[in-house]
Write an enzyme that holds these catalytic residues in place. Structure first.
Site, PDB file in Angstrom:
ATOM      1  N   SER A   1      -0.528  -5.371   0.222  1.00 21.13           N
ATOM      2  CA  SER A   1      -1.779  -6.119   0.327  1.00 21.13           C
ATOM      3  C   SER A   1      -2.644  -5.962  -0.917  1.00 21.13           C
ATOM      4  O   SER A   1      -3.626  -6.686  -1.066  1.00 21.13           O
ATOM      5  CB  SER A   1      -2.566  -5.730   1.583  1.00 21.13           C
ATOM      6  OG  SER A   1      -2.406  -4.396   1.892  1.00 21.13           O
TER       7      SER A   1
ATOM      8  N   HIS B   1       3.108 -11.664   2.068  1.00 24.16           N
ATOM      9  CA  HIS B   1       2.038 -10.861   2.658  1.00 24.16           C
ATOM     10  C   HIS B   1       1.690 -11.360   4.055  1.00 24.16           C
ATOM     11  O   HIS B   1       1.020 -12.365   4.228  1.00 24.16           O
ATOM     12  CB  HIS B   1       0.803 -10.913   1.740  1.00 24.16           C
ATOM     13  CG  HIS B   1      -0.315 -10.029   2.177  1.00 24.16           C
ATOM     14  ND1 HIS B   1      -1.635 -10.334   1.965  1.00 24.16           N
ATOM     15  CD2 HIS B   1      -0.308  -8.829   2.814  1.00 24.16           C
ATOM     16  CE1 HIS B   1      -2.390  -9.356   2.458  1.00 24.16           C
ATOM     17  NE2 HIS B   1      -1.613  -8.446   2.977  1.00 24.16           N
TER      18      HIS B   1
ATOM     19  N   GLU C   1       0.743 -15.035   2.916  1.00 26.66           N
ATOM     20  CA  GLU C   1       0.451 -15.359   1.519  1.00 26.66           C
ATOM     21  C   GLU C   1       1.737 -15.151   0.723  1.00 26.66           C
ATOM     22  O   GLU C   1       2.293 -14.046   0.721  1.00 26.66           O
ATOM     23  CB  GLU C   1      -0.666 -14.458   0.973  1.00 26.66           C
ATOM     24  CG  GLU C   1      -2.036 -14.757   1.566  1.00 26.66           C
ATOM     25  CD  GLU C   1      -3.139 -13.827   1.060  1.00 26.66           C
ATOM     26  OE1 GLU C   1      -4.293 -14.242   1.034  1.00 26.66           O
ATOM     27  OE2 GLU C   1      -2.844 -12.665   0.702  1.00 26.66           O
TER      28      GLU C   1
ATOM     29  N   ASN D   1      -8.136 -11.336   1.035  1.00 24.77           N
ATOM     30  CA  ASN D   1      -8.867 -10.091   0.819  1.00 24.77           C
ATOM     31  C   ASN D   1      -9.900 -10.207  -0.300  1.00 24.77           C
ATOM     32  O   ASN D   1     -10.767  -9.359  -0.427  1.00 24.77           O
ATOM     33  CB  ASN D   1      -7.916  -8.929   0.540  1.00 24.77           C
ATOM     34  CG  ASN D   1      -7.338  -8.383   1.836  1.00 24.77           C
ATOM     35  OD1 ASN D   1      -7.907  -8.584   2.905  1.00 24.77           O
ATOM     36  ND2 ASN D   1      -6.201  -7.711   1.744  1.00 24.77           N
TER      37      ASN D   1
HETATM   38  P1  NAI Z   1       2.807   2.444   7.924  1.00 23.60           P
HETATM   39  O1  NAI Z   1       2.354   3.737   7.388  1.00 23.60           O
HETATM   40  O2  NAI Z   1       2.553   2.120   9.365  1.00 23.60           O
HETATM   41  O3  NAI Z   1       4.388   2.309   7.686  1.00 23.60           O
HETATM   42  C1  NAI Z   1       5.015   2.583   6.481  1.00 23.60           C
HETATM   43  C2  NAI Z   1       6.418   3.064   6.782  1.00 23.60           C
HETATM   44  O4  NAI Z   1       7.144   3.121   5.573  1.00 23.60           O
HETATM   45  C3  NAI Z   1       6.453   4.459   7.392  1.00 23.60           C
HETATM   46  O5  NAI Z   1       7.206   4.429   8.591  1.00 23.60           O
HETATM   47  C4  NAI Z   1       7.143   5.315   6.316  1.00 23.60           C
HETATM   48  O6  NAI Z   1       7.963   6.317   6.844  1.00 23.60           O
HETATM   49  C5  NAI Z   1       7.957   4.268   5.598  1.00 23.60           C
HETATM   50  N1  NAI Z   1       8.294   4.608   4.210  1.00 23.60           N
HETATM   51  C6  NAI Z   1       7.474   5.145   3.279  1.00 23.60           C
HETATM   52  N2  NAI Z   1       8.148   5.280   2.104  1.00 23.60           N
HETATM   53  C7  NAI Z   1       9.400   4.795   2.318  1.00 23.60           C
HETATM   54  C8  NAI Z   1      10.544   4.648   1.492  1.00 23.60           C
HETATM   55  N3  NAI Z   1      10.531   5.002   0.215  1.00 23.60           N
HETATM   56  N4  NAI Z   1      11.655   4.113   2.035  1.00 23.60           N
HETATM   57  C9  NAI Z   1      11.686   3.749   3.323  1.00 23.60           C
HETATM   58  N5  NAI Z   1      10.632   3.871   4.154  1.00 23.60           N
HETATM   59  C10 NAI Z   1       9.489   4.374   3.654  1.00 23.60           C
HETATM   60  O7  NAI Z   1       2.198   1.327   6.974  1.00 23.60           O
HETATM   61  P2  NAI Z   1       1.880  -0.206   7.285  1.00 23.60           P
HETATM   62  O8  NAI Z   1       0.482  -0.322   7.768  1.00 23.60           O
HETATM   63  O9  NAI Z   1       2.979  -0.777   8.094  1.00 23.60           O
HETATM   64  O10 NAI Z   1       1.872  -0.826   5.817  1.00 23.60           O
HETATM   65  C11 NAI Z   1       3.053  -1.043   5.114  1.00 23.60           C
HETATM   66  C12 NAI Z   1       2.804  -2.013   3.970  1.00 23.60           C
HETATM   67  O11 NAI Z   1       2.237  -3.219   4.468  1.00 23.60           O
HETATM   68  C13 NAI Z   1       1.836  -1.515   2.901  1.00 23.60           C
HETATM   69  O12 NAI Z   1       2.258  -2.003   1.667  1.00 23.60           O
HETATM   70  C14 NAI Z   1       0.521  -2.150   3.310  1.00 23.60           C
HETATM   71  O13 NAI Z   1      -0.374  -2.318   2.238  1.00 23.60           O
HETATM   72  C15 NAI Z   1       1.004  -3.497   3.814  1.00 23.60           C
HETATM   73  N6  NAI Z   1       0.122  -4.169   4.760  1.00 23.60           N
HETATM   74  C16 NAI Z   1      -0.496  -3.482   5.762  1.00 23.60           C
HETATM   75  C17 NAI Z   1      -1.323  -4.141   6.660  1.00 23.60           C
HETATM   76  C18 NAI Z   1      -1.978  -3.393   7.765  1.00 23.60           C
HETATM   77  O14 NAI Z   1      -2.938  -3.939   8.363  1.00 23.60           O
HETATM   78  N7  NAI Z   1      -1.551  -2.206   8.120  1.00 23.60           N
HETATM   79  C19 NAI Z   1      -1.560  -5.602   6.557  1.00 23.60           C
HETATM   80  C20 NAI Z   1      -0.787  -6.241   5.511  1.00 23.60           C
HETATM   81  C21 NAI Z   1      -0.019  -5.528   4.633  1.00 23.60           C
END
Ligand code: NAI
Length: 506
Positions: A123, A144, A156, A194
């Protein structure tokens, strides 16, 4: 451009909140989906959470058990990254960290075929920067999704400097095939949503800081008069102040501290206090249970005499307000004038971005009440007004009485420039116009993104067209003049549209 065929396997890396949701979306569209996470069992629990979501739909008879089982059956948790090698599209949704994401993309480039598209759900990280070290940066694209991915329509599709148009178009078509509303954006801080949404929070926070009124009243005004689904304080309580404040800071710093995006000390203090919103039990509102949500400030019924309403000229966007006044039994006299209403001692006019006190002095109309913009005056249930300091108590009471006669609750604010809805909409339109000017996205994609991503009642640019570029431009100029700040500088595009009498949509 063709969407990816459903025979093509999709991989989602990172099985957290976003990854699991994205896997569900792709599986619902018919793809087989690999789900990988570096944490043991995270991919399994990601799939379980999808199963739970779908079970709810089965329980509500919105889907058959067979359909739900088929979707879950198409999601395959894999423990090794190498198992995703035959995927045609990999979407990474791992931790928001440039160097970790870059390492993952480099690994994927090594494992997957040259045709595989590498998409990121980031994001805030630049797609250009993510792709820079790869051998084939042209296949890296932003995809996105918004949270929760299965429910939120917007995607996006973000093009970095090297992203090929073909790749971006395939992802756009694929997202559309998956039932989403895709828009194109170039890789700039905050992409569309954003960035363009910042004023929605920032203007309300500033009005709160300047004691225009309290949070429940500002929320109520943006909902009831602005037509927004939620007010900014209710919404940031839901999003989490840590998250919302971090996004504001990230956009502010990414634009080299452009004052347009200045974070709020009020929100910073909430974060420092651990008052993060619903998730911590306290934000602007108390969620600890047993506490009623405070009501917005509403003026008690004001008495008025049987004097007529004198309509002087056209009210512009507020013309439907007059129809509501006409429906009451009050006598109406129409004559030429600058676009204002006289009732008893009060003179009422739509805000032009100046404080009522300043405008009263400039125009020599001392009993001036300025009223706010409404998304739809024919339906509005609450309207803000502010009185000039020079106005008499009788004028205040008459101004309230007239609005109340039309069946509209009045929130009387301290006299600040541009009231609430008008300055918020003007600043949203300003940011949207600058994003269009800079080629971040087309005006129609910007509007679509704000509607599909945040449920805005209307895209800011179409809204600006409806108000007239000249009016929005004037409000911004007056805000800029009132504050003496660069924050309110009008976008060149609004300026040009004003002078050329042109619209964003013909
Ligand atoms: P989260 O923390 O819930 O999940 C991330 C997952 O990735 C975790 O399960 C972690 O173990 C795993 N992970 C971390 N490094 C890794 C690697 N090298 N290889 C494999 N798995 C790995 O995070 P979330 O909220 O799902 O966000 C994920 C992405 O989505 C980020 O880039 C965030 O900016 C983006 N995003 C998040 C939104 C939100 O509202 N939470 C909305 C839109 C985008």
């Amino acid at each position: 451009m063709q969407a990816l065929d459903i025979q093509i396997n999709i991989a989602v890396i990172g099985a957290g909140a976003m990854g699991a949701g994205i896997a569900q979306v792709a599986a619902q569209a018919g793809h087989r989906v690999y789900l990988h996470d570096q944490r043991d069992a995270a991919a399994d629990s990601g799939r379980d959470s999808v199963a739970k979501q779908l079970q709810r739909r089965v329980d509500k008879a919105k889907m058959t058990q067979q359909e739900a089982d088929d979707i879950v059956g198409r999601i395959r948790p894999v423990s090794e990254l190498s198992e995703v090698a035959d995927a045609g599209l990999v979407i990474e949704a791992i931790v928001e960290d440039l160097s970790i994401k870059r390492t993952l993309l480099a690994e994927l480039e090594r494992l997957c075929g040259q045709q595989t598209i590498l998409a990121s759900n980031t994001s805030s990280i630049s797609i250009t920067a993510l792709a820079a070290e790869l051998e084939h940066p042209e296949r890296v694209v932003g995809m996105h999704f918004f949270n929760p991915a299965p429910l939120m329509a917007l995607v996006e599709v973000v093009k970095g400097l090297a992203t090929s148009s073909r790749v971006a178009e395939i992802i756009h078509a694929t997202a559309a095939n998956w039932g989403k509303t895709p828009v194109f954006a170039t890789s700039t801080p905050g992409f569309i949503v954003n960035r363009v949404a910042r004023p929605f929070y920032a203007e309300a926070l500033r009005l709160l800081q300047e004691k225009a009124t309290d949070a429940p009243t500002l929320d109520a005004l943006l909902r009831e008069a602005g037509g927004f689904r939620m007010g900014p304080f209710e919404l940031t309580d839901l999003i989490g102040h840590d998250v919302n404040y971090a996004v504001t800071c990230s956009v502010f710093n990414s634009y080299y501290q452009d004052p347009r995006f200045l974070p709020s000390l009020i929100q910073k203090e909430l974060v420092e206090a651990g008052r993060l919103g619903r998730k911590s039990g306290q934000g602007f509102y108390d969620y600890s249970g047993g506490v009623d949500k405070p009501l917005p400030r509403t003026e008690p019924a004001c008495k008025s005499g049987s004097t007529p309403v004198i309509v002087e000229g056209k009210l512009g966007p507020a013309e439907p307000l007059l129809d509501r006044i006409r429906e009451t039994d009050v006598e109406i006299i129409e004559r030429d004038g600058p676009g204002q209403l006289r009732f008893g001692e009060a003179v009422l006019a739509l805000t032009d971005g100046r404080m009522a006190t300043e405008r009263a002095a400039a125009d020599g109309v001392f009993n001036l009440a300025v009223f706010d913009l409404a998304f739809d005056y024919s339906k509005v249930t609450r309207l803000a007004i502010a009185m000039a300091d020079q106005a008499t108590d009788r004028a205040t009471s008459d101004a309230c009485a007239l609005i109340q006669r039309a069946g509209i609750a009045v929130s009387l604010l301290e006299d600040r420039p541009g009231l609430v809805v008008m300055r918020t909409v003007a600043m949203l339109a300003n940011e949207a116009a600058d994003a269009a000017l800079q080629g971040v996205a087309t005006p129609s994609d910007i509007d679509l993104a704000m509607k599909a991503g945040l449920n805005y009642p209307e895209g800011p640019l179409r809204w600006s067209d409806r108000l007239g570029a000249g009016r929005v431009f004037q409000v911004l100029r007056n805000l800029q003049d009132s504050y003496g700040e660069d924050r309110y500088r009008p976008s060149l595009l609004l300026r040009k549209n004003h002078f050329a009498e042109r619209k964003f949509y013909s």
